[in-house]
Write an enzyme that holds these catalytic residues in place. Structure first.
Site, PDB file in Angstrom:
ATOM      1  N   ASP A   1      -9.138  -6.289   3.836  1.00 16.04           N
ATOM      2  CA  ASP A   1      -7.857  -6.767   3.289  1.00 16.04           C
ATOM      3  C   ASP A   1      -7.551  -8.206   3.702  1.00 16.04           C
ATOM      4  O   ASP A   1      -6.640  -8.824   3.154  1.00 16.04           O
ATOM      5  CB  ASP A   1      -6.704  -5.866   3.776  1.00 16.04           C
ATOM      6  CG  ASP A   1      -6.704  -4.525   3.083  1.00 16.04           C
ATOM      7  OD1 ASP A   1      -7.190  -4.440   1.946  1.00 16.04           O
ATOM      8  OD2 ASP A   1      -6.219  -3.547   3.683  1.00 16.04           O
TER       9      ASP A   1
ATOM     10  N   ASP B   1      26.741 -31.374  17.166  1.00 14.39           N
ATOM     11  CA  ASP B   1      25.457 -30.808  17.609  1.00 14.39           C
ATOM     12  C   ASP B   1      25.535 -29.302  17.864  1.00 14.39           C
ATOM     13  O   ASP B   1      24.697 -28.539  17.362  1.00 14.39           O
ATOM     14  CB  ASP B   1      24.954 -31.537  18.855  1.00 14.39           C
ATOM     15  CG  ASP B   1      24.408 -32.921  18.514  1.00 14.39           C
ATOM     16  OD1 ASP B   1      24.228 -33.210  17.315  1.00 14.39           O
ATOM     17  OD2 ASP B   1      24.191 -33.724  19.435  1.00 14.39           O
TER      18      ASP B   1
ATOM     19  N   ASP C   1       0.856  -1.177   0.000  1.00 14.79           N
ATOM     20  CA  ASP C   1       0.000   0.000   0.000  1.00 14.79           C
ATOM     21  C   ASP C   1       0.900   1.238   0.000  1.00 14.79           C
ATOM     22  O   ASP C   1       2.080   1.161   0.322  1.00 14.79           O
ATOM     23  CB  ASP C   1      -0.896  -0.033   1.231  1.00 14.79           C
ATOM     24  CG  ASP C   1      -1.993   1.022   1.167  1.00 14.79           C
ATOM     25  OD1 ASP C   1      -2.209   1.584   0.082  1.00 14.79           O
ATOM     26  OD2 ASP C   1      -2.632   1.271   2.204  1.00 14.79           O
TER      27      ASP C   1
END
Length: 846
Positions: free
Chosen positions: A584, A678, A305
């Site tokens: 919207d 790890d 917009d």
């Protein structure tokens, strides 16, 4: 008629802050029962049922059966380390998710200490006064004191038609205001509300797994099945073919299964997406759905917009136009009498306490320039309203007058819509269009204003006319409003162009206004504008073709935005779209990533969106896209590392059985390596800074999986090369008469630093490994220290050497390790020079 001060004084004052705090402490937070964070016991249960944990127990039991208590205790002790690491990771992830939940909690506008305050919905208490606007989700069960509302109660009743609410009507938590403004007093909160009594299923519902999570689960299941089959084959081959004792063969099979299981993949996805969403929140962009983090890196179209996103959303009336003359606010000392009626009816057509910034600007302008005149009507309320709709881009408010049957009409809206309501001839319409074009070309937003009279008494012999077209209006003139562009937008747009992200403006404003703002911020060089009228006249095929060469869409209705998003998606674009209104919501849901405005957006838009801007700025959207690309990039680096590092481990666990060598890797060795692997996956790669060219790359295809063979080709080659070099070194050492323990020392002594080499190899393919500065990643130096300490302990501590079945590190062993490492480094550099690194170097800026 009451003035503004007396009207304000007559409003309820609400609770005091002290009263609210006391009630919150007494009744608890206003939130439905939901899914609680994982407890320590739940995490322990998950760890204890993991395949890796079960294999550790099996290996520990096998060692005990063999009489190797040291190895058994080491494996069982490693369980405690794994549990501790898992707890830390879960707590870190949980903290990030809890922070996101706090940010995403519904907000409420309340009156406290005599002033309006916006607070978190969970802080609403009984007795609070809720100020409700169109699009708000009602925070608690309440009684409407003032105003007229229409409320969507489909959540409770299943009825899709909004329900009209007048003073003394009951309002229910979690329902949505679709129209009107009102003031309500809270009567029940949390589980005592109507929706809370129904049950907690809504709050506890979990989102389905994302496509990436689904693909990772399929991969882990497939590799788990493969690990089981190969482990069984390894045991049988070692026992029958090589003649090893059954328990030794069983240990080799368990080691192979542990090496094959990529248990790091689910950890990577969980940690990266949760912490990634937390990092995005630091950029003032809230992630409501974690899965949106995956999609950010693939966005190809940003549909935005204009107002509040590209502009500052600081509306101000700068000019007025009547059929006779123009007036500009800048430099003016007073407002001429000719414009008083225009401003008066513009104010009457606007709520007295508006939520919309444009309407706030109209009221502010009127109070500044008409103060002390008879044209200000504070406290006067309409008896009926015609809302802005998709069919008529104008709104009308109806007021009573001194005559019982006479009503005054105040209208404002799009100039062409207001001119149509006034039934003007073509010449007059043409003159208005020319005035509007001239103002819009300067980047101003233009509204038309009209007034009218209607005689009738609805509720007795007649009803209100069904449409605004049933009235006769007089066109009063135009209001020009300025909303300056945000200063950071041009640079953000340049970043989008460099990143291959197309920006499309979708606004309800006049085409000339859209074109002027686009020119000021540098959005597009293409002057063509696609209007809502064009959309309605074109079929999908023609519109798709037109959309390929148009970046500006104006005079759009919410249905137009939805259609455009759907067409862009059909063309293969990955669409992110901004929105703020109730209407919207469908388009926000249809986009791959819906982005709601946090400052001016409605609750409905925020709940339909995947992201919420806590500060309504286009630059924050671009920053979120960059962060999404960084998260995706790091996730892929971590995935590549997992596969690259597992290949040599699997090879060293499997090959000795096939070659009839002594076992090289046992379960204790796999556990030792996992202590490095790890943390590298879950911590080191997650903290990796973004690549310098990240926003100069094209968006990745949305279907591009980090587990695809194309993405894994290079790491597999890296791992295979290292595995081949280690096996070749072992063959040479055995030929030279080295014992199995000596050879194992060389293999482990080289494999531990290779973990670090493979971490560095995934970071930046454009630089040699030794030039990839660790300072940019705060965890690289600790990882380097951990590798050094582990290697020194492995080769230097007699107890650990015995546990790992390796011999001491004499000069020949250290020389052999150094030689193997040098060959591994050379192999990784060769792949960099011949592979993607070459292309990356060509793209690298000077």
């Amino acid at each position: 008629m009451p003035d503004q001060a007396s009207a304000a004084a007559s409003l309820p004052q609400g609770l005091s802050s002290q009263e609210a705090a006391a009630r919150l402490a007494q009744d608890g937070p206003n939130q439905l029962p939901g899914s609680a964070p994982k407890s320590t016991a739940a995490i322990l249960r998950e760890v204890l049922t993991e395949p890796m944990f079960l294999m550790l127990l099996a290996a520990g039991g096998t060692y005990l059966a063999l009489g190797d208590r040291g190895e058994a205790l080491f494996l069982l002790g490693s369980v405690a380390v794994i549990i501790a690491i898992t707890l830390l990771q879960e707590r870190r992830t949980q903290r990030a998710l809890e922070a996101l939940r706090d940010l995403s909690a519904p907000r409420a506008l309340v009156v406290r200490d005599g002033a309006e305050q916006r607070i978190a919905g969970r802080e609403v208490v009984c007795g609070d006064l809720l100020v409700l606007h169109e699009g708000d989700r009602i925070a608690a069960d309440a009684l409407l004191l003032d105003g007229q509302l229409e409320v969507d109660e489909s959540l409770l009743t299943g009825e899709s038609v909004p329900v009209a609410k007048l003073p003394a009507a009951q309002l229910f938590a979690s329902t949505v205001v679709t129209r009107g403004v009102g003031l309500a007093r809270v009567q029940a909160t949390a589980g005592r509300t109507a929706v809370g009594r129904i049950g907690a299923d809504l709050a506890a519902t979990e989102a389905p797994p994302s496509p990436l999570q689904q693909r990772s689960r399929r991969l882990v299941r497939a590799l788990g099945a493969l690990a089981l089959l190969l482990a069984v084959a390894q045991v049988l081959l070692g026992w029958w073919w090589n003649g090893r004792p059954l328990l030794d063969s069983l240990l080799s099979g368990i080691a192979l299964a542990m090496a094959l299981l990529p248990e790091e993949i689910p950890v990577i996805l969980t940690v990266f997406l949760a912490l990634g969403a937390w990092r995005i929140a630091q950029l003032q962009v809230l992630t409501r759905r974690i899965t949106a983090v995956e999609t950010l890196g693939a966005i190809t179209v940003l549909a935005v917009d204009k107002t509040g996103t590209l502009t500052q959303n600081r509306m101000a009336v700068t000019g007025l136009v009547t059929p006779a003359r123009h007036w500009h606010a800048e430099g003016a000392a007073e407002l001429p009498e000719d414009f008083h009626r225009l401003v008066e009816f513009a104010m009457l057509a606007t709520p007295g306490d508006p939520f919309d910034p444009m309407e706030q600007a109209i009221q502010r302008f009127g109070h500044d320039w008409l103060r002390g005149t008879e044209h200000v009507h504070d406290g006067r309320e309409p008896v009926f309203e015609y809302a802005l709709s998709g069919e008529i881009l104008a709104m009308t408010r109806v007021y009573t007058s001194t005559a019982p049957a006479l009503h005054l009409l105040a209208t404002k809206g799009a100039p062409e819509a207001v001119a149509d309501l006034c039934h003007l001839d073509e010449a007059r319409r043409g003159a208005i269009r020319a005035q509007v074009e001239a103002l819009a070309e300067c980047g101003l937003r233009v509204l038309g204003v009209a007034c009218g009279r209607w005689t009738g008494q609805p509720g007795r012999a007649q009803a209100w006319p069904p449409s605004q077209h049933d009235f006769d209006f007089e066109f009063l003139g135009l209001l020009a409003l300025a909303d300056p562009p945000r200063p950071e937008v041009p640079e953000a747009l340049a970043q989008c162009r460099a990143a291959g992200v197309r920006v499309v403006m979708m606004t309800g404003d006049h085409p000339a206004t859209a074109r002027a703002i686009a020119r000021q911020v540098g959005l597009s060089e293409r002057p063509e504008v696609l209007t809502g009228g064009d959309l309605e006249a074109l079929d999908d095929a023609t519109l798709r073709e037109r959309l390929r060469r148009v970046d500006l869409c104006a005079r759009l209705k919410p249905a137009h935005k939805l259609r455009l998003v759907q067409l862009l998606r059909a063309e293969g674009a990955v669409v992110a779209m901004t929105g703020d209104g109730v209407n919207d919501a469908p388009a926000l849901r249809a986009a791959h990533v819906g982005i709601a405005m946090g400052e001016r957006g409605t609750d409905v838009a925020r709940e339909a969106a995947a992201l919420v801007l806590l500060k309504d700025s286009f630059a924050h959207i671009v920053a979120a896209v960059a962060q999404g690309r960084r998260i995706d990039d790091n996730l892929r680096k971590a995935t590549r590392f997992v596969f690259a590092v597992h290949v040599p481990i699997v090879t060293l666990a499997l090959a000795p059985t096939l070659l009839q060598w002594p076992a090289l890797l046992l379960p204790v060795h796999i556990v030792l390596l996992q202590l490095l692997i790890d943390p590298a996956c879950a911590i080191v790669f997650e903290a990796e800074p973004e690549a310098a060219d990240l926003m100069r790359r094209p968006p990745r295809p949305v279907t591009d999986s980090p587990f695809a063979l194309k993405a894994l080709r290079l790491p597999l080659l890296q791992g295979l090369g290292i595995a081949a070099l280690l096996l070749a070194a072992q063959a040479w050492l055995l030929a030279q008469g080295w014992s199995a323990a000596q050879g194992r020392a060389v293999m482990l002594g080289a494999l531990v630093p290779c973990v670090l080499l493979l971490i560095l190899a995934q970071r930046d393919p454009a630089r040699p490994l030794w030039r990839r500065a660790p300072a940019a990643n705060p965890w690289l130096r600790p990882m380097l220290a951990a590798v050094g300490l582990l290697l020194a302990a492995l080769l230097g501590l007699p107890g650990l050497r015995d546990l790992m079945r390796v011999e001491g590190a004499g000069l020949p062993t250290l020389a052999a390790i150094a030689a193997v490492l040098a060959l591994c480094l050379a192999w990784l550099e060769l792949l960099r020079l011949l592979g993607p690194g070459r292309a990356a170097r060509r793209r690298r800026p000077c």
